[in-house]
Design a protein around this motif. Structure first.
Motif, PDB file in Angstrom:
ATOM      1  N   GLY A 322       0.850  -1.170   0.000  1.00 50.32           N
ATOM      2  CA  GLY A 322       0.000   0.000   0.000  1.00 50.32           C
ATOM      3  C   GLY A 322       0.892   1.228   0.000  1.00 50.32           C
ATOM      4  N   GLN A 323       0.303   2.385   0.052  1.00 50.99           N
ATOM      5  CA  GLN A 323       1.107   3.602   0.018  1.00 50.99           C
ATOM      6  C   GLN A 323       1.968   3.748   1.271  1.00 50.99           C
ATOM      7  OE1 GLN A 323       1.459   5.554  -2.436  1.00 50.99           O
ATOM      8  NE2 GLN A 323       2.842   6.942  -1.379  1.00 50.99           N
ATOM      9  N   TYR A 324       3.272   3.856   1.093  1.00 52.17           N
ATOM     10  CA  TYR A 324       4.250   4.067   2.153  1.00 52.17           C
ATOM     11  C   TYR A 324       4.191   2.992   3.233  1.00 52.17           C
ATOM     12  CZ  TYR A 324       4.858   8.661   0.101  1.00 52.17           C
ATOM     13  OH  TYR A 324       5.110   9.677  -0.763  1.00 52.17           O
ATOM     14  N   GLY A 325       3.720   1.815   2.875  1.00 57.60           N
ATOM     15  CA  GLY A 325       3.751   0.704   3.816  1.00 57.60           C
ATOM     16  C   GLY A 325       2.739   0.775   4.933  1.00 57.60           C
ATOM     17  N   LEU A 326       1.663   1.542   4.771  1.00 54.80           N
ATOM     18  CA  LEU A 326       0.702   1.686   5.861  1.00 54.80           C
ATOM     19  C   LEU A 326      -0.113   0.430   6.090  1.00 54.80           C
ATOM     20  CD1 LEU A 326      -0.597   5.309   5.317  1.00 54.80           C
ATOM     21  CD2 LEU A 326       0.960   4.470   7.066  1.00 54.80           C
ATOM     22  N   SER A 327      -0.385  -0.349   5.036  1.00 55.39           N
ATOM     23  CA  SER A 327      -1.135  -1.584   5.214  1.00 55.39           C
ATOM     24  C   SER A 327      -0.883  -2.497   4.045  1.00 55.39           C
ATOM     25  CB  SER A 327      -2.642  -1.303   5.320  1.00 55.39           C
ATOM     26  OG  SER A 327      -3.151  -0.966   4.054  1.00 55.39           O
ATOM     27  N   GLY A 328      -1.233  -3.751   4.229  1.00 52.11           N
ATOM     28  CA  GLY A 328      -1.084  -4.713   3.153  1.00 52.11           C
ATOM     29  C   GLY A 328      -2.413  -5.113   2.568  1.00 52.11           C
ATOM     30  N   LYS A 329      -3.466  -4.317   2.808  1.00 56.66           N
ATOM     31  CA  LYS A 329      -4.818  -4.710   2.411  1.00 56.66           C
ATOM     32  C   LYS A 329      -4.992  -4.787   0.913  1.00 56.66           C
ATOM     33  CE  LYS A 329      -8.121  -1.759   2.730  1.00 56.66           C
ATOM     34  NZ  LYS A 329      -9.124  -0.827   3.264  1.00 56.66           N
ATOM     35  N   ASN A 330      -4.111  -4.098   0.145  1.00 53.77           N
ATOM     36  CA  ASN A 330      -4.245  -4.103  -1.303  1.00 53.77           C
ATOM     37  C   ASN A 330      -3.401  -5.186  -1.962  1.00 53.77           C
ATOM     38  OD1 ASN A 330      -5.987  -1.900  -1.335  1.00 53.77           O
ATOM     39  ND2 ASN A 330      -4.286  -0.469  -1.173  1.00 53.77           N
ATOM     40  N   ALA A 331      -2.700  -5.960  -1.159  1.00 51.14           N
ATOM     41  CA  ALA A 331      -1.848  -6.988  -1.742  1.00 51.14           C
ATOM     42  C   ALA A 331      -2.700  -8.039  -2.425  1.00 51.14           C
ATOM     43  CB  ALA A 331      -1.006  -7.649  -0.648  1.00 51.14           C
ATOM     44  N   ALA A 332      -2.147  -8.615  -3.484  1.00 53.19           N
ATOM     45  CA  ALA A 332      -2.868  -9.631  -4.241  1.00 53.19           C
ATOM     46  C   ALA A 332      -1.985 -10.844  -4.432  1.00 53.19           C
ATOM     47  CB  ALA A 332      -3.290  -9.069  -5.596  1.00 53.19           C
ATOM     48  N   LYS A 333      -2.608 -11.961  -4.673  1.00 53.34           N
ATOM     49  CA  LYS A 333      -1.843 -13.159  -4.949  1.00 53.34           C
ATOM     50  C   LYS A 333      -1.027 -12.974  -6.220  1.00 53.34           C
ATOM     51  CE  LYS A 333      -3.284 -15.774  -1.562  1.00 53.34           C
ATOM     52  NZ  LYS A 333      -2.386 -16.396  -0.584  1.00 53.34           N
ATOM     53  N   GLY A 334       0.211 -13.367  -6.161  1.00 49.87           N
ATOM     54  CA  GLY A 334       1.063 -13.205  -7.336  1.00 49.87           C
ATOM     55  C   GLY A 334       2.032 -14.351  -7.419  1.00 49.87           C
ATOM     56  N   GLY A 336       4.904 -16.750  -6.666  1.00 52.58           N
ATOM     57  CA  GLY A 336       5.531 -17.082  -5.412  1.00 52.58           C
ATOM     58  C   GLY A 336       4.550 -17.073  -4.257  1.00 52.58           C
ATOM     59  N   GLY A 337       3.392 -16.425  -4.418  1.00 54.54           N
ATOM     60  CA  GLY A 337       2.376 -16.387  -3.380  1.00 54.54           C
ATOM     61  C   GLY A 337       2.540 -15.192  -2.468  1.00 54.54           C
ATOM     62  N   VAL A 338       1.488 -14.415  -2.312  1.00 56.35           N
ATOM     63  CA  VAL A 338       1.496 -13.251  -1.432  1.00 56.35           C
ATOM     64  C   VAL A 338       0.302 -13.351  -0.500  1.00 56.35           C
ATOM     65  CG1 VAL A 338       1.409 -10.738  -1.298  1.00 56.35           C
ATOM     66  CG2 VAL A 338       2.550 -11.835  -3.240  1.00 56.35           C
ATOM     67  N   ASP A 339       0.535 -13.177   0.785  1.00 55.26           N
ATOM     68  CA  ASP A 339      -0.576 -13.150   1.717  1.00 55.26           C
ATOM     69  C   ASP A 339      -0.311 -12.100   2.790  1.00 55.26           C
ATOM     70  OD1 ASP A 339       0.645 -14.563   4.211  1.00 55.26           O
ATOM     71  OD2 ASP A 339       1.145 -15.890   2.546  1.00 55.26           O
ATOM     72  N   VAL A 340      -1.327 -11.793   3.568  1.00 51.73           N
ATOM     73  CA  VAL A 340      -1.227 -10.776   4.604  1.00 51.73           C
ATOM     74  C   VAL A 340      -1.418 -11.431   5.966  1.00 51.73           C
ATOM     75  CG1 VAL A 340      -2.182  -8.625   5.512  1.00 51.73           C
ATOM     76  CG2 VAL A 340      -2.114  -9.019   3.045  1.00 51.73           C
ATOM     77  N   ILE A 341      -0.464 -11.165   6.863  1.00 50.49           N
ATOM     78  CA  ILE A 341      -0.521 -11.674   8.228  1.00 50.49           C
ATOM     79  C   ILE A 341      -1.032 -10.557   9.131  1.00 50.49           C
ATOM     80  CG2 ILE A 341       0.822 -12.626  10.140  1.00 50.49           C
ATOM     81  CD1 ILE A 341       2.864 -13.588   8.062  1.00 50.49           C
ATOM     82  N   GLY A 342      -2.040 -10.840   9.940  1.00 51.28           N
ATOM     83  CA  GLY A 342      -2.580  -9.829  10.832  1.00 51.28           C
ATOM     84  C   GLY A 342      -3.573  -8.926  10.134  1.00 51.28           C
ATOM     85  N   SER A 343      -3.917  -7.822  10.806  1.00 54.09           N
ATOM     86  CA  SER A 343      -4.903  -6.907  10.251  1.00 54.09           C
ATOM     87  C   SER A 343      -4.662  -5.504  10.781  1.00 54.09           C
ATOM     88  CB  SER A 343      -6.323  -7.358  10.609  1.00 54.09           C
ATOM     89  OG  SER A 343      -6.493  -7.361  12.023  1.00 54.09           O
ATOM     90  N   GLY A 344      -5.346  -4.550  10.168  1.00 54.91           N
ATOM     91  CA  GLY A 344      -5.253  -3.173  10.618  1.00 54.91           C
ATOM     92  C   GLY A 344      -3.862  -2.591  10.483  1.00 54.91           C
TER      93      GLY A 344
END
Length: 424
Positions: A322-334, A336-344
């Motif tokens: 996301g912008q400046y590393g504020l969150s990973g909510k916009n990450a998508a599978k790509g 090698g595999g991309v996922d988000v750990i945690g929330s907020g």
């Protein structure tokens, strides 16, 4: 690009559920009517300003090290074959006109931008330097980037039929599939995140029960009366101390965005208008024709080979943090595999490795430059994830393991390493 509304879901959530502290902006100067935090967020959401022009001053201090010179060369960065920015330009000049390259330049230091907009189809951003200027112009289907220092222009075209799904211009996604348009593909969205409006939108998107939001007085920004909206994470482990958003009292447009990290010191991100006019800009503002003798790079053709090969470019990586590393909510599978750990606020992006990480660069067979660079930038760490290097800035921490996995987020070192341990 210019519809700065926060998603309607934010407005509909009650104060109790999103953790709004019942504070009011009745004190301070100027003297404005009292307003609650919830009502101020609703005001931002309802704002539909599409025409403006002005000057924006940005200051970014993330504590990022310089990768210029021999250090960058140790990893093969900026190869001439790709123009240093995936342009396919052999002499490298195309990179100077590429919007992605300019976005990277804005990630550090102080910059002055002149901005103008007239609806979703016409925007212009000029990055003003001491001896040169970079212009990014979106007019209809045409996107132009021009670097006066190298006298190089970069042209890209939005696909025909874009915007038929109603997404045209509201979130920087102009295509029928929501993926074409002003995002990271050499189109106008590459610099839109440098504006206070877009940064504020991302911060308010994160509002939830992990966030405290209050109205903290009033002020003047660019000669206009504003309310000061204070956003603070409640979650331990976040590197963000607070975000202050200055909201225009009349229009609801965010005019200034300031992010302060934990640990004190200067703001990590400070972006705000120094002057602004909400009148319709002159039509000629959005006209562009390459100067005589300018080198013109065809952005569509330059990027086609990369997409055909399935290579990950700056466009694909744009959503990881996301912008400046504020969150990973916009990450998508790509790949090698991309996922988000945690929330907020403590979201951590995990990019799964393919078996080869930094061990090759920092091992016994590494070149002197590469080994020295890794030693100066990253702290060696070990755990259940194996071994790797921890890279830290004032806002974002990232772990790159020897098997190529990456963990990154706006969290402290302890939270990052704990997440990496739990992922194994």
């Amino acid at each position: 690009m210019m519809r700065y509304a926060v998603p309607a879901a934010v407005v509909g959530i009650t104060a109790a559920s999103i953790g709004l502290v019942p504070a009011f902006a009745g004190s301070g100067s100027p003297d404005l009517p009292e307003i609650s935090a919830q009502d101020l967020i609703a005001k931002v959401a309802a704002s539909d300003v599409q025409q403006l022009s002005g000057t924006v001053r940005t200051s970014t201090d993330l504590g990022l090290p310089s990768l210029s010179g021999a250090g960058a060369g140790a990893f093969g960065g900026g190869s001439s074959g790709q123009g240093g920015s995936g342009t396919g330009d052999k002499d490298g000049k195309g990179a100077s006109a590429s919007p992605q390259n300019q976005l990277m330049d804005l990630a550090s230091g102080s910059h002055t931008l002149r901005v103008a907009a007239d609806g979703p189809d016409k925007q212009r951003v000029s990055v003003v330097g001491k001896a040169a200027e970079y212009n990014l112009v979106h007019n209809g289907r045409d996107i132009w980037g021009y670097d006066s220092k190298s006298n190089t222009a970069y042209h890209s075209t939005i696909p025909a039929g874009a915007g038929k799904d109603g997404k045209h211009g509201t979130d920087g996604k102009h295509g029928t599939d929501g993926k074409h348009g002003t995002d990271g593909s050499g189109k106008s969205g590459d610099l839109k995140n440098a504006t206070p409006q877009e940064l504020a939108k991302k911060a308010l998107d994160a509002v939830g029960d992990s966030t405290s939001v209050t109205v903290d007085g009033t002020a003047k920004v660019a000669g206009r009366d504003v309310y000061q909206l204070s956003v603070k994470p409640k979650q331990a482990g976040s590197t963000v101390d607070s975000i202050r958003i200055s909201v225009d009292a009349e229009t609801g447009v965010p005019l200034k965005f300031t992010l302060t990290p934990k640990g004190g010191g200067a703001a990590a991100i400070d972006v705000g208008f120094t002057s602004v006019d909400f009148a319709k800009p002159a039509a000629g503002t959005f006209d562009f024709k390459p100067p005589k003798g300018a080198k013109v790079v065809d952005g569509d053709k330059a990027r086609a080979p990369q997409r055909a090969k399935g290579e990950r470019t700056a466009e694909d990586l744009q959503g990881i943090l996301g912008q400046y590393g504020l969150s990973g909510k916009n990450a998508a599978k790509g790949k090698g595999g991309v996922d988000v750990i945690g929330s907020g606020w403590t979201s951590i992006v995990h990019v799964k490795g393919a078996g080869s990480g930094l061990s090759a660069a920092g091992g016994k067979g590494a070149s002197g430059d590469a080994a020295k660079l890794l030693d100066s930038l990253g702290e060696k760490v070990n755990g259940k994830f194996g071994s790797g290097r921890l890279f830290s800035t004032r806002l974002v921490n990232a772990l790159v393991t020897d098997d190529g996995s990456v963990y990154a987020g706006a969290v402290d070192k302890e939270s990052l390493l704990k997440a990496a341990e739990s992922a194994k």
